[in-house]
Design a protein around this motif. Sequence first.
Motif, PDB file in Angstrom:
ATOM      1  N   SER A   9     -70.974 -19.386 -22.296  1.00 35.30           N
ATOM      2  CA  SER A   9     -71.030 -19.190 -20.851  1.00 35.30           C
ATOM      3  C   SER A   9     -69.819 -19.799 -20.164  1.00 35.30           C
ATOM      4  CB  SER A   9     -72.306 -19.821 -20.287  1.00 35.30           C
ATOM      5  OG  SER A   9     -72.303 -19.769 -18.871  1.00 35.30           O
ATOM      6  N   GLN A  10     -69.312 -19.119 -19.133  1.00 36.34           N
ATOM      7  CA  GLN A  10     -68.175 -19.591 -18.356  1.00 36.34           C
ATOM      8  C   GLN A  10     -68.619 -20.387 -17.130  1.00 36.34           C
ATOM      9  OE1 GLN A  10     -64.945 -19.166 -19.519  1.00 36.34           O
ATOM     10  NE2 GLN A  10     -66.120 -18.438 -21.277  1.00 36.34           N
ATOM     11  N   LEU A  11     -69.917 -20.480 -16.906  1.00 36.85           N
ATOM     12  CA  LEU A  11     -70.425 -21.226 -15.756  1.00 36.85           C
ATOM     13  C   LEU A  11     -70.227 -22.716 -15.977  1.00 36.85           C
ATOM     14  CD1 LEU A  11     -73.765 -19.337 -14.990  1.00 36.85           C
ATOM     15  CD2 LEU A  11     -71.584 -19.153 -13.777  1.00 36.85           C
ATOM     16  N   PHE A  12     -69.885 -23.424 -14.909  1.00 32.45           N
ATOM     17  CA  PHE A  12     -69.679 -24.867 -14.975  1.00 32.45           C
ATOM     18  C   PHE A  12     -70.804 -25.548 -14.210  1.00 32.45           C
ATOM     19  CE2 PHE A  12     -67.882 -28.936 -13.612  1.00 32.45           C
ATOM     20  CZ  PHE A  12     -67.364 -29.412 -14.814  1.00 32.45           C
ATOM     21  N   VAL A  13     -71.676 -26.247 -14.933  1.00 39.03           N
ATOM     22  CA  VAL A  13     -72.806 -26.937 -14.314  1.00 39.03           C
ATOM     23  C   VAL A  13     -72.872 -28.352 -14.875  1.00 39.03           C
ATOM     24  CG1 VAL A  13     -74.137 -24.827 -13.937  1.00 39.03           C
ATOM     25  CG2 VAL A  13     -74.386 -26.080 -16.087  1.00 39.03           C
ATOM     26  N   ASN A  14     -73.776 -29.161 -14.331  1.00 42.82           N
ATOM     27  CA  ASN A  14     -73.964 -30.527 -14.815  1.00 42.82           C
ATOM     28  C   ASN A  14     -74.867 -30.484 -16.050  1.00 42.82           C
ATOM     29  OD1 ASN A  14     -73.907 -33.300 -14.986  1.00 42.82           O
ATOM     30  ND2 ASN A  14     -75.585 -33.597 -13.552  1.00 42.82           N
ATOM     31  N   GLY A  15     -74.257 -30.170 -17.169  1.00 39.41           N
ATOM     32  CA  GLY A  15     -74.992 -29.935 -18.403  1.00 39.41           C
ATOM     33  C   GLY A  15     -74.512 -28.631 -18.991  1.00 39.41           C
ATOM     34  N   LYS A  16     -75.376 -27.931 -19.681  1.00 37.70           N
ATOM     35  CA  LYS A  16     -75.035 -26.647 -20.289  1.00 37.70           C
ATOM     36  C   LYS A  16     -76.007 -25.572 -19.817  1.00 37.70           C
ATOM     37  CE  LYS A  16     -71.862 -28.074 -23.435  1.00 37.70           C
ATOM     38  NZ  LYS A  16     -70.536 -27.493 -23.685  1.00 37.70           N
ATOM     39  N   VAL A  17     -75.496 -24.366 -19.687  1.00 37.50           N
ATOM     40  CA  VAL A  17     -76.331 -23.227 -19.338  1.00 37.50           C
ATOM     41  C   VAL A  17     -77.234 -22.887 -20.521  1.00 37.50           C
ATOM     42  CG1 VAL A  17     -76.291 -20.773 -18.735  1.00 37.50           C
ATOM     43  CG2 VAL A  17     -74.612 -22.339 -17.746  1.00 37.50           C
ATOM     44  N   CYS A  18     -78.490 -22.510 -20.231  1.00 38.90           N
ATOM     45  CA  CYS A  18     -79.425 -22.146 -21.292  1.00 38.90           C
ATOM     46  C   CYS A  18     -79.205 -20.702 -21.738  1.00 38.90           C
ATOM     47  CB  CYS A  18     -80.869 -22.248 -20.801  1.00 38.90           C
ATOM     48  SG  CYS A  18     -81.330 -23.823 -20.084  1.00 38.90           S
ATOM     49  N   LYS A  19     -79.313 -20.488 -23.034  1.00 40.95           N
ATOM     50  CA  LYS A  19     -79.350 -19.107 -23.496  1.00 40.95           C
ATOM     51  C   LYS A  19     -80.810 -18.649 -23.548  1.00 40.95           C
ATOM     52  CE  LYS A  19     -79.333 -19.648 -28.574  1.00 40.95           C
ATOM     53  NZ  LYS A  19     -78.548 -19.394 -29.802  1.00 40.95           N
ATOM     54  N   ASP A  20     -81.028 -17.373 -23.706  1.00 43.78           N
ATOM     55  CA  ASP A  20     -82.376 -16.813 -23.755  1.00 43.78           C
ATOM     56  C   ASP A  20     -83.187 -17.519 -24.846  1.00 43.78           C
ATOM     57  OD1 ASP A  20     -84.668 -15.278 -24.101  1.00 43.78           O
ATOM     58  OD2 ASP A  20     -83.617 -13.359 -23.909  1.00 43.78           O
ATOM     59  N   PRO A  21     -84.330 -18.133 -24.492  1.00 40.39           N
ATOM     60  CA  PRO A  21     -85.130 -18.844 -25.496  1.00 40.39           C
ATOM     61  C   PRO A  21     -85.537 -17.965 -26.676  1.00 40.39           C
ATOM     62  CG  PRO A  21     -85.907 -19.357 -23.288  1.00 40.39           C
ATOM     63  CD  PRO A  21     -84.900 -18.257 -23.143  1.00 40.39           C
ATOM     64  N   GLN A  22     -85.653 -16.667 -26.443  1.00 41.99           N
ATOM     65  CA  GLN A  22     -86.042 -15.755 -27.522  1.00 41.99           C
ATOM     66  C   GLN A  22     -84.948 -15.625 -28.580  1.00 41.99           C
ATOM     67  OE1 GLN A  22     -89.115 -14.496 -27.810  1.00 41.99           O
ATOM     68  NE2 GLN A  22     -89.594 -15.690 -25.981  1.00 41.99           N
ATOM     69  N   LEU A  23     -83.730 -16.038 -28.232  1.00 44.92           N
ATOM     70  CA  LEU A  23     -82.619 -15.955 -29.164  1.00 44.92           C
ATOM     71  C   LEU A  23     -82.404 -17.256 -29.948  1.00 44.92           C
ATOM     72  CD1 LEU A  23     -80.020 -14.060 -26.927  1.00 44.92           C
ATOM     73  CD2 LEU A  23     -81.631 -13.101 -28.600  1.00 44.92           C
ATOM     74  N   ALA A  24     -83.232 -18.272 -29.672  1.00 47.30           N
ATOM     75  CA  ALA A  24     -83.090 -19.563 -30.348  1.00 47.30           C
ATOM     76  C   ALA A  24     -83.390 -19.439 -31.836  1.00 47.30           C
ATOM     77  CB  ALA A  24     -84.016 -20.591 -29.713  1.00 47.30           C
ATOM     78  N   GLN A  25     -82.598 -20.153 -32.635  1.00 43.83           N
ATOM     79  CA  GLN A  25     -82.772 -20.157 -34.080  1.00 43.83           C
ATOM     80  C   GLN A  25     -82.813 -21.595 -34.581  1.00 43.83           C
ATOM     81  OE1 GLN A  25     -79.574 -17.884 -35.758  1.00 43.83           O
ATOM     82  NE2 GLN A  25     -79.999 -16.065 -34.523  1.00 43.83           N
ATOM     83  N   GLN A  72     -72.523 -30.722 -30.930  1.00 43.17           N
ATOM     84  CA  GLN A  72     -72.811 -30.397 -32.323  1.00 43.17           C
ATOM     85  C   GLN A  72     -74.169 -29.699 -32.496  1.00 43.17           C
ATOM     86  OE1 GLN A  72     -71.610 -33.717 -31.552  1.00 43.17           O
ATOM     87  NE2 GLN A  72     -69.593 -32.860 -31.959  1.00 43.17           N
ATOM     88  N   ILE A  73     -75.146 -30.059 -31.662  1.00 41.85           N
ATOM     89  CA  ILE A  73     -76.479 -29.448 -31.730  1.00 41.85           C
ATOM     90  C   ILE A  73     -76.798 -28.870 -30.351  1.00 41.85           C
ATOM     91  CG2 ILE A  73     -78.938 -29.796 -32.170  1.00 41.85           C
ATOM     92  CD1 ILE A  73     -78.286 -32.069 -33.996  1.00 41.85           C
ATOM     93  N   ALA A  74     -76.663 -27.568 -30.220  1.00 40.62           N
ATOM     94  CA  ALA A  74     -76.865 -26.926 -28.916  1.00 40.62           C
ATOM     95  C   ALA A  74     -78.276 -27.141 -28.379  1.00 40.62           C
ATOM     96  CB  ALA A  74     -76.570 -25.431 -29.026  1.00 40.62           C
ATOM     97  N   GLY A  75     -79.243 -27.315 -29.284  1.00 41.29           N
ATOM     98  CA  GLY A  75     -80.626 -27.507 -28.866  1.00 41.29           C
ATOM     99  C   GLY A  75     -80.906 -28.853 -28.228  1.00 41.29           C
ATOM    100  N   LEU A  76     -79.948 -29.775 -28.258  1.00 38.15           N
ATOM    101  CA  LEU A  76     -80.127 -31.062 -27.563  1.00 38.15           C
ATOM    102  C   LEU A  76     -80.016 -30.925 -26.053  1.00 38.15           C
ATOM    103  CD1 LEU A  76     -78.149 -33.658 -29.752  1.00 38.15           C
ATOM    104  CD2 LEU A  76     -80.610 -33.560 -29.364  1.00 38.15           C
ATOM    105  N   ASN A  77     -79.508 -29.803 -25.589  1.00 30.31           N
ATOM    106  CA  ASN A  77     -79.315 -29.597 -24.155  1.00 30.31           C
ATOM    107  C   ASN A  77     -80.604 -29.872 -23.384  1.00 30.31           C
ATOM    108  OD1 ASN A  77     -77.642 -28.831 -21.974  1.00 30.31           O
ATOM    109  ND2 ASN A  77     -78.534 -26.776 -21.969  1.00 30.31           N
ATOM    110  N   THR A  78     -80.519 -30.737 -22.381  1.00 31.03           N
ATOM    111  CA  THR A  78     -81.603 -31.181 -21.472  1.00 31.03           C
ATOM    112  C   THR A  78     -82.598 -32.143 -22.114  1.00 31.03           C
ATOM    113  OG1 THR A  78     -83.316 -29.466 -21.819  1.00 31.03           O
ATOM    114  CG2 THR A  78     -81.512 -28.946 -20.283  1.00 31.03           C
ATOM    115  N   LEU A  79     -82.438 -32.471 -23.395  1.00 26.73           N
ATOM    116  CA  LEU A  79     -83.431 -33.327 -24.045  1.00 26.73           C
ATOM    117  C   LEU A  79     -83.126 -34.815 -23.892  1.00 26.73           C
ATOM    118  CD1 LEU A  79     -84.272 -31.340 -27.303  1.00 26.73           C
ATOM    119  CD2 LEU A  79     -85.347 -31.255 -25.037  1.00 26.73           C
ATOM    120  N   GLY A  80     -81.945 -35.160 -23.398  1.00 23.88           N
ATOM    121  CA  GLY A  80     -81.656 -36.550 -23.042  1.00 23.88           C
ATOM    122  C   GLY A  80     -81.530 -37.496 -24.217  1.00 23.88           C
TER     123      GLY A  80
END
Length: 218
Positions: A34-50, A80-88
């Motif tokens: 994503s090219q969006l700049f936010v305080n953190g990372k933009v979420c991808k579609d949860p259905q695409l999580a692996q 390194q782990i994209a799934g850490l996003n928002t987990l603090g």
Amino acid sequence: MKLFLVVFLSLTASLTYASDPSPLQDFCVADNASQLFVNGKVCKDPQLAQANDFFFAGLDKPGNTANALGSRVTQVNVAQIAGLNTLGISMVRIDYAPGGQNPPHTHPRATEILTVLEGSLYVGFVTSNPDNRLITKTLQKGDVFVFPEGLIHFQQNVGYKNAVAIAALSSQNPGVITIANAVFGSKPAINSNVLAKAFQVDNKVVNQLQSQFWMDNN
């Protein structure tokens, strides 16, 4: 007046507990494309999580400590782990050669809790102004020590063999400010007159320090 008090207490409570944002869903895998700049990372579609979005391999491998500091920090954060996003939360492995150190630094967004896996470490942190009290401890295998958020802290291997530690941090992206690097290795350089007055030393000392190569052990 009562309404003002309620609002004030609400704001105070929110500031007291403010750190990384709390998740509002099961997970928010970072969309690094994503090219969006936010305080953190933009979420991808949860259905695409692996599974690999929540996975990192290789923390069992020693870091290369063949450098001036004699240490290497292997980071495992949202980069390194994209799934850490928002987990603090995130973690690091730190390897130390004999005499090696993780030099004085701060994490602006995280408290750190460190566990010694091998070796013996001299660790400590300095409290904030005006006391600037040094709190230190020599740790052995299995010992745990906490470095409060934002405070300057360090670790040094005081044993005769390699040392290893694992640390958890209370942010998906805790950040690190290595004091010597930031003060004497900034780009562009801080005016030497400013630093000479701040450290109460001659300008020549500052110029000598600024001319050195300030490395990063991350």
